[in-house]
Design a protein around this motif. Structure first.
Motif, short mmCIF file in Angstrom:
data_model
loop_
_atom_site.label_atom_id
_atom_site.label_comp_id
_atom_site.label_asym_id
_atom_site.label_seq_id
_atom_site.Cartn_x
_atom_site.Cartn_y
_atom_site.Cartn_z
N THR A 215 2.14 -12.05 -2.30
CA THR A 215 3.36 -12.31 -2.00
C THR A 215 3.84 -11.48 -0.78
N ILE A 216 4.28 -12.37 0.11
CA ILE A 216 4.81 -12.14 1.76
C ILE A 216 6.19 -11.93 1.87
N SER A 217 6.59 -10.75 2.30
CA SER A 217 7.85 -10.25 2.64
C SER A 217 8.05 -9.73 4.03
N ARG A 218 9.27 -9.34 4.36
CA ARG A 218 9.50 -8.74 5.72
C ARG A 218 10.59 -8.24 5.76
N ASP A 219 10.81 -7.00 6.28
CA ASP A 219 11.96 -6.07 6.62
C ASP A 219 12.34 -5.99 8.03
N ASN A 220 13.27 -7.06 8.60
CA ASN A 220 13.41 -6.93 9.92
C ASN A 220 14.02 -5.79 10.52
N ALA A 221 14.76 -4.84 9.62
CA ALA A 221 15.24 -3.92 10.05
C ALA A 221 14.27 -2.73 10.38
N LYS A 222 13.03 -3.00 9.59
CA LYS A 222 12.11 -1.78 9.85
C LYS A 222 10.87 -2.48 10.58
N ASN A 223 11.24 -3.68 10.90
CA ASN A 223 10.09 -4.30 12.01
C ASN A 223 8.85 -4.42 11.17
N THR A 224 8.96 -4.86 9.88
CA THR A 224 7.62 -4.86 9.11
C THR A 224 7.42 -5.84 8.23
N VAL A 225 6.31 -6.56 8.30
CA VAL A 225 5.89 -7.44 7.02
C VAL A 225 4.93 -7.03 6.18
N TYR A 226 4.94 -7.47 4.79
CA TYR A 226 4.05 -6.86 3.95
C TYR A 226 3.37 -7.89 3.20
N LEU A 227 2.33 -7.61 2.66
CA LEU A 227 1.44 -8.48 1.81
C LEU A 227 1.00 -7.90 0.57
N GLN A 228 1.83 -8.12 -0.58
CA GLN A 228 1.72 -7.59 -2.00
C GLN A 228 0.48 -8.48 -2.39
N MET A 229 -0.32 -7.83 -2.79
CA MET A 229 -1.82 -8.31 -3.43
C MET A 229 -1.84 -7.93 -4.87
N ASN A 230 -1.68 -8.88 -5.70
CA ASN A 230 -1.70 -8.37 -7.04
C ASN A 230 -2.89 -9.25 -7.67
N SER A 231 -3.64 -8.94 -8.85
CA SER A 231 -4.64 -9.43 -9.62
C SER A 231 -5.86 -9.73 -8.58
N LEU A 232 -6.23 -9.04 -7.92
CA LEU A 232 -7.29 -9.04 -6.73
C LEU A 232 -8.39 -9.32 -7.40
N LYS A 233 -9.18 -10.17 -6.78
CA LYS A 233 -10.70 -10.63 -7.20
C LYS A 233 -11.56 -10.24 -6.02
N PRO A 234 -12.97 -10.28 -6.29
CA PRO A 234 -13.87 -9.93 -5.39
C PRO A 234 -14.08 -11.18 -4.46
N GLU A 235 -13.67 -12.20 -4.53
CA GLU A 235 -13.42 -13.19 -3.25
C GLU A 235 -12.43 -12.84 -2.36
N ASP A 236 -11.55 -12.03 -2.89
CA ASP A 236 -10.47 -11.64 -1.85
C ASP A 236 -10.92 -10.61 -0.77
N THR A 237 -11.81 -9.95 -0.94
CA THR A 237 -12.80 -9.19 -0.05
C THR A 237 -12.69 -9.83 1.38
N ALA A 238 -12.10 -9.20 2.47
CA ALA A 238 -12.14 -9.67 3.68
C ALA A 238 -11.32 -8.58 4.63
N VAL A 239 -11.23 -8.85 6.11
CA VAL A 239 -10.52 -8.25 6.86
C VAL A 239 -9.32 -8.95 7.04
N TYR A 240 -8.22 -8.39 6.72
CA TYR A 240 -6.77 -9.09 6.80
C TYR A 240 -5.97 -8.68 8.37
N TYR A 241 -5.55 -9.75 8.67
CA TYR A 241 -4.87 -9.78 9.94
C TYR A 241 -3.47 -10.16 9.89
N CYS A 242 -2.56 -9.48 10.30
CA CYS A 242 -1.31 -10.01 10.72
C CYS A 242 -1.10 -10.68 11.67
#
Length: 122
Positions: free
Chosen positions: A68-95
């Motif tokens: 789930t991607i979300s953002r808080d414009n008051a905090k100048n921040t974007v989030y990525l909530q990652m659930n049920s992670l799998k080995p194939e999710d292994t990576a460098v994540y970039y915003c």
């Protein structure tokens, strides 16, 4: 705009993790935001994107229903909530940020964070 991603780490399959991307510089709410990832030996791929208001989101098929991607414009921040992670999710994540509409194409993003490594063990 400058972007700083954080929150990566080593987790087990099935665990959850939340990435954050803090922005500084020009008005954060004027940018659509995206998360991309690059696994070892693979090309960078789209993960999720969110509109400037945060109302509209779009996901890659591989993560839809788990991330789930979300953002808080008051905090100048974007989030990525990652659930049920799998080995194939292994990576460098970039915003990334772009001044136009949200998009799944990395070519359209002009600003990138430094990346945060997510490792999912089986």
């Amino acid at each position: 705009v400058q972007l700083q991603a954080s929150g990566g780490g080593l987790v087990q399959a099935g665990d959850s993790l939340r990435l954050s991307c803090a922005a500084s510089g020009r008005t954060f709410s004027s940018y659509s935001m995206g998360w991309f990832r690059q696994a070892p030996g693979k090309e960078r791929e789209f993960v999720a994107t969110i509109s400037r208001s945060g109302i509209t989101t779009y996901y890659a098929d591989s993560v839809r229903g788990r991330f789930t991607i979300s953002r808080d414009n008051a905090k100048n921040t974007v989030y990525l909530q990652m659930n049920s992670l799998k080995p194939e999710d292994t990576a460098v994540y970039y915003c990334a940020a772009r001044s136009g509409d949200y998009s799944g194409s990395d070519r359209l993003y002009g600003y990138w964070g430094q990346g945060t490594l997510v490792t999912v063990s089986s």
